[in-house]
Design a protein around this motif. Sequence first.
Motif, short mmCIF file in Angstrom:
data_model
loop_
_atom_site.label_atom_id
_atom_site.label_comp_id
_atom_site.label_asym_id
_atom_site.label_seq_id
_atom_site.Cartn_x
_atom_site.Cartn_y
_atom_site.Cartn_z
N VAL A 151 -40.39 -21.52 -10.05
CA VAL A 151 -39.90 -21.41 -11.42
C VAL A 151 -40.79 -22.24 -12.34
O VAL A 151 -41.10 -23.40 -12.05
N PHE A 152 -41.21 -21.61 -13.44
CA PHE A 152 -42.04 -22.28 -14.45
C PHE A 152 -41.34 -22.20 -15.79
O PHE A 152 -40.54 -21.30 -16.04
N TYR A 153 -41.68 -23.16 -16.67
CA TYR A 153 -41.14 -23.20 -18.02
C TYR A 153 -42.31 -23.15 -18.99
O TYR A 153 -43.20 -24.00 -18.96
N ILE A 154 -42.31 -22.12 -19.87
CA ILE A 154 -43.40 -21.91 -20.81
C ILE A 154 -42.85 -21.97 -22.22
O ILE A 154 -41.80 -21.36 -22.52
N SER A 155 -43.51 -22.72 -23.09
CA SER A 155 -43.04 -22.82 -24.48
C SER A 155 -43.09 -21.46 -25.15
O SER A 155 -43.92 -20.61 -24.82
N GLU A 198 -41.01 -13.75 -24.42
CA GLU A 198 -41.21 -13.33 -23.03
C GLU A 198 -42.63 -12.82 -22.82
O GLU A 198 -43.28 -13.14 -21.82
N ALA A 199 -43.10 -12.01 -23.75
CA ALA A 199 -44.46 -11.47 -23.65
C ALA A 199 -45.49 -12.59 -23.74
O ALA A 199 -46.50 -12.59 -23.01
N ARG A 200 -45.26 -13.56 -24.62
CA ARG A 200 -46.20 -14.69 -24.73
C ARG A 200 -46.19 -15.54 -23.47
O ARG A 200 -47.24 -16.04 -23.04
N ALA A 201 -45.01 -15.71 -22.86
CA ALA A 201 -44.93 -16.49 -21.62
C ALA A 201 -45.72 -15.82 -20.51
O ALA A 201 -46.48 -16.47 -19.78
N PHE A 222 -38.17 -22.79 -24.86
CA PHE A 222 -38.92 -22.44 -23.66
C PHE A 222 -38.39 -21.17 -23.04
O PHE A 222 -37.22 -20.80 -23.22
N ARG A 223 -39.26 -20.48 -22.31
CA ARG A 223 -38.88 -19.37 -21.44
C ARG A 223 -38.95 -19.86 -20.00
O ARG A 223 -39.70 -20.79 -19.68
N GLN A 224 -38.18 -19.22 -19.15
CA GLN A 224 -38.14 -19.53 -17.72
C GLN A 224 -38.75 -18.35 -16.97
O GLN A 224 -38.32 -17.21 -17.14
N ALA A 225 -39.77 -18.60 -16.15
CA ALA A 225 -40.46 -17.52 -15.45
C ALA A 225 -40.48 -17.80 -13.95
O ALA A 225 -40.60 -18.96 -13.52
N VAL A 226 -40.36 -16.73 -13.17
CA VAL A 226 -40.44 -16.83 -11.71
C VAL A 226 -41.73 -16.17 -11.26
O VAL A 226 -41.97 -15.00 -11.54
N VAL A 227 -42.56 -16.96 -10.58
CA VAL A 227 -43.86 -16.49 -10.09
C VAL A 227 -44.02 -16.94 -8.65
O VAL A 227 -43.98 -18.14 -8.36
N ALA A 228 -44.17 -15.99 -7.73
CA ALA A 228 -44.41 -16.30 -6.32
C ALA A 228 -43.39 -17.29 -5.75
O ALA A 228 -43.74 -18.22 -5.03
N GLY A 229 -42.14 -17.10 -6.11
CA GLY A 229 -41.09 -17.95 -5.57
C GLY A 229 -40.96 -19.31 -6.23
O GLY A 229 -40.24 -20.17 -5.72
N ARG A 268 -40.02 -12.39 -13.09
CA ARG A 268 -38.98 -12.40 -14.13
C ARG A 268 -39.32 -13.43 -15.20
O ARG A 268 -39.83 -14.50 -14.91
N VAL A 269 -39.00 -13.09 -16.45
CA VAL A 269 -39.10 -14.03 -17.58
C VAL A 269 -37.83 -13.89 -18.39
O VAL A 269 -37.37 -12.78 -18.67
N GLY A 270 -37.25 -15.02 -18.78
CA GLY A 270 -36.04 -14.97 -19.60
C GLY A 270 -35.81 -16.30 -20.28
O GLY A 270 -36.62 -17.23 -20.17
N PRO A 271 -34.70 -16.43 -21.01
CA PRO A 271 -34.39 -17.68 -21.70
C PRO A 271 -34.28 -18.84 -20.72
O PRO A 271 -33.77 -18.67 -19.61
N ALA A 272 -34.72 -20.00 -21.14
CA ALA A 272 -34.61 -21.21 -20.32
C ALA A 272 -33.38 -21.99 -20.75
O ALA A 272 -32.85 -21.80 -21.85
N PRO A 273 -32.89 -22.88 -19.89
CA PRO A 273 -31.73 -23.71 -20.25
C PRO A 273 -32.05 -24.76 -21.30
O PRO A 273 -31.16 -25.48 -21.75
N ILE A 274 -33.31 -24.90 -21.68
CA ILE A 274 -33.70 -25.85 -22.72
C ILE A 274 -34.29 -25.06 -23.88
O ILE A 274 -35.01 -24.08 -23.68
N PRO A 275 -33.99 -25.45 -25.12
CA PRO A 275 -34.46 -24.68 -26.28
C PRO A 275 -35.98 -24.72 -26.41
O PRO A 275 -36.63 -25.71 -26.07
#
Length: 285
Positions: A86-90, A50-53, A77-84, A68-75
């Motif tokens: 959704v992004f996916y960060i390894s 989460e911190a790296r994302a 990756f993290r899922q992040a919400v920025v300005a409305g 928000r940053v949390g687990p993504a539905p795909i292994p």
Amino acid sequence: MKRLPLTLLGVALSLSACAQSAAPATAAKPGAQSKPAPVTEPAYAAGTPEARARAAIRKINPSVSVDRVGPAPIPGFRQAVVAGEVFYISDDGKYLMQGKLFDIATRKDLGEPVMEGVRRDLLKTIPIRDRIVFSPPNPKYTVTVFTDVECGYCRKFHSQIAEYNKQGIAVQYVAFPRMGLGSPDFNKMVSVWCSTDPRRALTDAKNDRPIPAKTCTNPVTMEYDVGRRVGLEGTPLVLTQDGAELGGYLPPDRLRAALDAHAAGKQAVKQGQVEPVAAGAAGSR
């Protein structure tokens, strides 16, 4: 009003941040505006995915707020919400993807559950006293509607407000002046929210009837900021109490049907009749 497409993350996030910081603090008389909704980011332990994302996003734009940053539905990756959005960060913070992630089997957007959680939390920052409410005596449903006094579909929605109430729907309006902070549209909405009778003033403004120009300590700036953070793409935007997006204008009977279907879907999930969407992302909510 459409959000700027985030096809180029670096450019888009920079422009989004400039748009927020450029909102004039003196568009009305001193002290007349509320401040934007405070952004309280969760704390993430150093060295975690989460911190790296979050750090990866900050490399692109150091000033952007990450809701928000949390687990993504795909292994991986993290899922992040920025300005409305959704992004996916390894998990190693090296790669970033922006866009909708669909489950082919269910045909569901797997980013929607986390967005619902963010919207739900943001809606809680707008107290009832800062909303303009049209409600039947005992509503079956309550919706939050981001509205503008100038847009055609906002006016059409409001022209049918009695019918929405007859359908058992309470409508809680919040302000989103689509022409931006400091615009004539914004000033008119401040006058509405500062009126001694905001319900009447809102109705008059949407029917091109003159309303007295007023200023006061008001929530218009804050509600505009919340609208940007919930992912508003146009006005009106209709949200359920739990943060689900029902879209823009719907006729009264269709809005009631959409609310019935949403409630039935929630009940089915609760009873275990269907699988919840994006269950892998539950830890991020």
